[in-house]
Design a protein around this motif. Structure first.
Motif, short mmCIF file in Angstrom:
data_model
loop_
_atom_site.label_atom_id
_atom_site.label_comp_id
_atom_site.label_asym_id
_atom_site.label_seq_id
_atom_site.Cartn_x
_atom_site.Cartn_y
_atom_site.Cartn_z
N GLU A 328 35.16 84.21 76.19
CA GLU A 328 34.98 83.24 75.11
C GLU A 328 34.71 84.00 73.82
OE1 GLU A 328 32.52 79.72 75.79
OE2 GLU A 328 32.30 80.40 77.87
N GLN A 329 35.35 83.53 72.74
CA GLN A 329 35.22 84.21 71.45
C GLN A 329 34.67 83.26 70.40
OE1 GLN A 329 38.81 86.10 70.06
NE2 GLN A 329 39.47 86.71 72.10
N ASP A 330 33.88 83.82 69.50
CA ASP A 330 33.44 83.09 68.32
C ASP A 330 34.65 82.91 67.41
OD1 ASP A 330 32.28 82.41 65.74
OD2 ASP A 330 30.36 83.09 66.55
N ALA A 331 34.89 81.69 66.96
CA ALA A 331 36.08 81.42 66.15
C ALA A 331 35.97 82.00 64.75
CB ALA A 331 36.30 79.91 66.06
N ARG A 332 34.75 82.35 64.34
CA ARG A 332 34.57 82.87 62.98
C ARG A 332 35.11 84.30 62.85
NH1 ARG A 332 28.25 82.19 62.30
NH2 ARG A 332 28.40 82.85 64.48
N VAL A 333 35.36 84.67 61.61
CA VAL A 333 35.72 86.05 61.27
C VAL A 333 34.46 86.89 61.26
CG1 VAL A 333 36.51 87.50 59.35
CG2 VAL A 333 37.74 85.39 59.89
N ALA A 334 34.58 88.14 61.73
CA ALA A 334 33.49 89.11 61.60
C ALA A 334 34.03 90.35 60.89
CB ALA A 334 32.92 89.49 62.96
N CYS A 335 33.30 90.82 59.88
CA CYS A 335 33.69 92.03 59.15
C CYS A 335 32.49 92.95 59.05
CB CYS A 335 34.19 91.70 57.75
SG CYS A 335 35.65 90.66 57.72
N THR A 336 32.73 94.25 59.20
CA THR A 336 31.65 95.22 59.04
C THR A 336 32.01 96.21 57.95
OG1 THR A 336 30.04 96.53 60.27
CG2 THR A 336 32.34 97.01 60.74
N VAL A 337 31.00 96.63 57.19
CA VAL A 337 31.16 97.64 56.13
C VAL A 337 30.19 98.77 56.44
CG1 VAL A 337 31.03 98.12 53.66
CG2 VAL A 337 31.79 95.85 54.46
N MET A 338 30.70 99.99 56.52
CA MET A 338 29.92 101.16 56.91
C MET A 338 29.41 101.92 55.69
SD MET A 338 28.89 103.04 59.60
CE MET A 338 29.97 102.58 60.98
N ALA A 339 28.12 102.21 55.70
CA ALA A 339 27.52 103.06 54.65
C ALA A 339 27.40 104.48 55.19
CB ALA A 339 26.15 102.53 54.25
N VAL A 340 27.81 105.46 54.37
CA VAL A 340 27.86 106.85 54.84
C VAL A 340 27.02 107.75 53.92
CG1 VAL A 340 30.15 106.48 55.81
CG2 VAL A 340 29.95 107.44 53.50
N SER A 341 26.83 108.98 54.37
CA SER A 341 26.08 109.98 53.61
C SER A 341 26.94 110.55 52.49
CB SER A 341 25.64 111.12 54.53
OG SER A 341 24.70 110.67 55.49
N GLY A 342 26.32 110.93 51.39
CA GLY A 342 27.02 111.58 50.28
C GLY A 342 27.66 112.88 50.76
N GLY A 343 28.94 113.05 50.44
CA GLY A 343 29.67 114.25 50.89
C GLY A 343 30.50 114.03 52.13
N TYR A 344 30.17 113.01 52.93
CA TYR A 344 30.94 112.71 54.14
C TYR A 344 32.36 112.31 53.75
CZ TYR A 344 32.38 110.18 58.35
OH TYR A 344 33.05 109.74 59.46
N LYS A 404 28.41 93.13 51.82
CA LYS A 404 28.11 93.92 50.61
C LYS A 404 26.82 93.44 49.96
CE LYS A 404 32.25 93.38 48.75
NZ LYS A 404 33.43 93.54 47.85
N GLN A 405 26.53 92.15 50.04
CA GLN A 405 25.27 91.64 49.48
C GLN A 405 24.07 92.23 50.21
OE1 GLN A 405 26.84 90.56 46.57
NE2 GLN A 405 24.95 89.35 46.54
N VAL A 406 24.18 92.37 51.53
CA VAL A 406 23.09 92.98 52.30
C VAL A 406 22.96 94.46 51.97
CG1 VAL A 406 22.24 93.51 54.62
CG2 VAL A 406 23.31 91.29 54.17
N LEU A 407 24.10 95.13 51.85
CA LEU A 407 24.07 96.57 51.55
C LEU A 407 23.45 96.86 50.18
CD1 LEU A 407 27.51 97.66 53.04
CD2 LEU A 407 25.27 98.55 53.71
N LYS A 408 23.54 95.91 49.26
CA LYS A 408 22.92 96.09 47.94
C LYS A 408 21.40 96.19 48.04
CE LYS A 408 26.50 93.89 45.10
NZ LYS A 408 26.86 92.70 44.28
N GLN A 409 20.84 95.65 49.13
CA GLN A 409 19.39 95.68 49.31
C GLN A 409 18.91 96.96 50.00
OE1 GLN A 409 17.87 91.92 51.06
NE2 GLN A 409 19.96 91.16 50.85
N ILE A 410 19.87 97.74 50.53
CA ILE A 410 19.55 98.94 51.30
C ILE A 410 19.88 100.17 50.46
CG2 ILE A 410 20.15 100.27 53.39
CD1 ILE A 410 20.81 97.54 54.73
N GLY A 411 19.09 101.22 50.57
CA GLY A 411 19.38 102.40 49.76
C GLY A 411 18.87 103.69 50.38
N TYR A 412 19.56 104.78 50.09
CA TYR A 412 19.11 106.14 50.41
C TYR A 412 19.91 107.09 49.51
CZ TYR A 412 23.31 105.90 53.39
OH TYR A 412 24.58 105.71 53.85
N ASP A 413 19.43 108.28 49.34
CA ASP A 413 20.10 109.26 48.46
C ASP A 413 21.53 109.51 48.93
OD1 ASP A 413 17.81 109.47 47.03
OD2 ASP A 413 17.35 111.55 47.58
N GLY A 414 22.48 109.34 48.01
CA GLY A 414 23.87 109.63 48.31
C GLY A 414 24.62 108.53 49.03
#
Length: 426
Positions: A328-344, A404-414
């Motif tokens: 059984e599958q959720d009919a909604r769309v799911a999207c993920t956005v990955m945050a990476v380290s500076g230089g990666y 992206k709205q959630v990622l705006k609340q998260i932070g780390y160097d780079g």
């Protein structure tokens, strides 16, 4: 049931999150895990390839099921260790035995398997030290661009797309004669270049029966508009808009069923995930590669869309009763956005404190940790890909916006993330 999950990435956090939703999961252990998996169960500082220590842990903690997240323990034969040890016979272990794991562990093995079972894929030839001299004129006459693949595991870096004959011959020499990718490039597969759009199909098989999980499309390039260097994956979407019923019927008829029937026909011990990397050329599906485990970051959109109990699904896989399971599958769309380290994906530093993880998150969004750990009571970066945010919505655009709205609340160097995941489907 006590469950041991091997691995430490975003894939494992998503699997752990899903496993703990099952009433069958009593105690979940993750080895070695990350700061996110610690929220789902107990992290154990244990290497995924230390089979003796894993065996003793399984016995000491009365583990009933082992789920293998990454490919390395499978390619090195962890399933065979369990199969051959009388004291471990009662433990359900999810993954192929070593021979079947060559579908991922050896590009040449996978191509030969596809040829034997008439599974559509790119034309190819394989070369090693014994026929190196034949490779030079072959490359000189090959249509451009030319794809070179290290036969073995190369941490996702063993595939090169060469735009000129000079570049192809130079890389061919580096791979075979100068061990550019170590033992992984003792053999090189040369393939024709396929021009199309890629997607991933996830099969769970007990070696005879199979079910399909939600499909996904990931984004490998570091830069927006799919530019720059390849990475382990910068984001993913599910479902895939172009994978309609007509296309998926071709995938099932030409790829999935011949693959599962091929495993059964060749008596390959395979109880686990088959990740099929596909490319749509025109309206036709061709196989780029197989993996013998779930993908990352695709798992971070597949698991949120899977409504079926994951422990029940894994038990049916181990017991050979997948024909009794309905997905059984959720009919909604799911999207993920990955945050990476500076230089990666080049060199990068670790150990930066991550802020904002305690910020309130919308009910439609999930934060999955990848390269994180805990130091002195705070969560810090511990890898190239650090964390991702998966969101649900009725559209890809809406789901990516929420992440992206959630990622705006998260932070780390780079900190860096692509803002255009799913861009071609807007």
């Amino acid at each position: 049931m006590n469950i041991l999950l091997l691995g430490s990435g975003g894939r494992e956090h998503a699997l752990a999150w899903k496993l703990t939703q099952s009433p069958h999961c009593q105690q979940l252990y993750i080895a070695p895990g990350n700061a996110g998996t610690a929220l789902c169960g107990t992290n154990i500082n244990m290497s995924v390839t230390d089979f003796d220590t894993i065996k003793q842990f399984v016995l000491d903690k009365a583990i009933g099921m082992v789920i293998v997240g990454p490919e390395e323990p499978l390619v090195k034969g962890i399933v065979d260790v369990f199969r051959k040890d009388a004291s471990l016979q009662h433990v359900a272990i999810i993954g192929p035995a070593q021979y079947g794991a060559q579908l991922e562990g050896s590009k040449a093995f996978a191509k030969k398997f596809m040829m034997r079972h008439n599974i559509p894929t790119a034309q190819y030839r394989e070369f090693d030290a014994s026929n190196y001299e034949e490779g030079i004129p072959y490359l000189q006459q090959h249509a451009l661009p030319i794809v070179l693949k290290a036969d073995g595991l190369a941490a996702g870096k063993g595939v090169l797309i060469c735009q000129s004959h000079v570049e192809a011959i130079a890389e061919f020499e580096l791979m075979l004669q100068q061990s550019k990718f170590g033992d992984a490039s003792k053999k090189v597969v040369v393939e024709e270049f396929l021009d199309g759009i890629e997607m991933s199909v996830f099969v769970v098989t007990d070696g005879k029966n199979y079910v399909l999980l939600p499909e996904a499309k990931d984004y490998k390039r570091i830069g927006e508009g799919d530019s720059g260097l390849n990475t382990g994956g910068m984001g993913a979407v599910s479902p895939v808009p172009f994978a309609d019923d007509v296309f998926m019927k071709k995938v099932i008829d030409r790829v999935v069923e011949p693959t599962v029937k091929g495993l059964e026909k060749e008596n390959i011990d395979y109880k686990g995930f088959v990740f099929v990397g596909l490319i749509k050329v025109g309206d036709e599906p061709l196989v780029i590669e197989y993996n013998c485990r779930m993908g990352d970051p695709e798992t971070e959109v597949v698991m949120p869309r899977l409504k079926t109990d994951l422990v029940e699904l894994m038990l049916a896989t181990a017991n050979g009763t997948l024909d009794k399971i309905t997905i059984e599958q959720d009919a909604r769309v799911a999207c993920t956005v990955m945050a990476v380290s500076g230089g990666y994906p080049g060199s990068y530093e670790k150990g930066f404190a991550i802020s904002g993880l305690d910020s309130p998150v919308d009910a439609d969004s999930l934060v999955f940790h990848a390269g994180t750990t805990t130091k002195d009571g705070e969560v810090v970066t511990n890898g190239g890909r650090v964390l991702c945010v998966t969101s649900y919505d009725e559209s890809i655009t809406g789901a990516v916006y929420k992440s992206k709205q959630v990622l705006k609340q998260i932070g780390y160097d780079g900190m860096y993330y692509r803002k255009d995941i799913g861009y071609e489907f807007e």
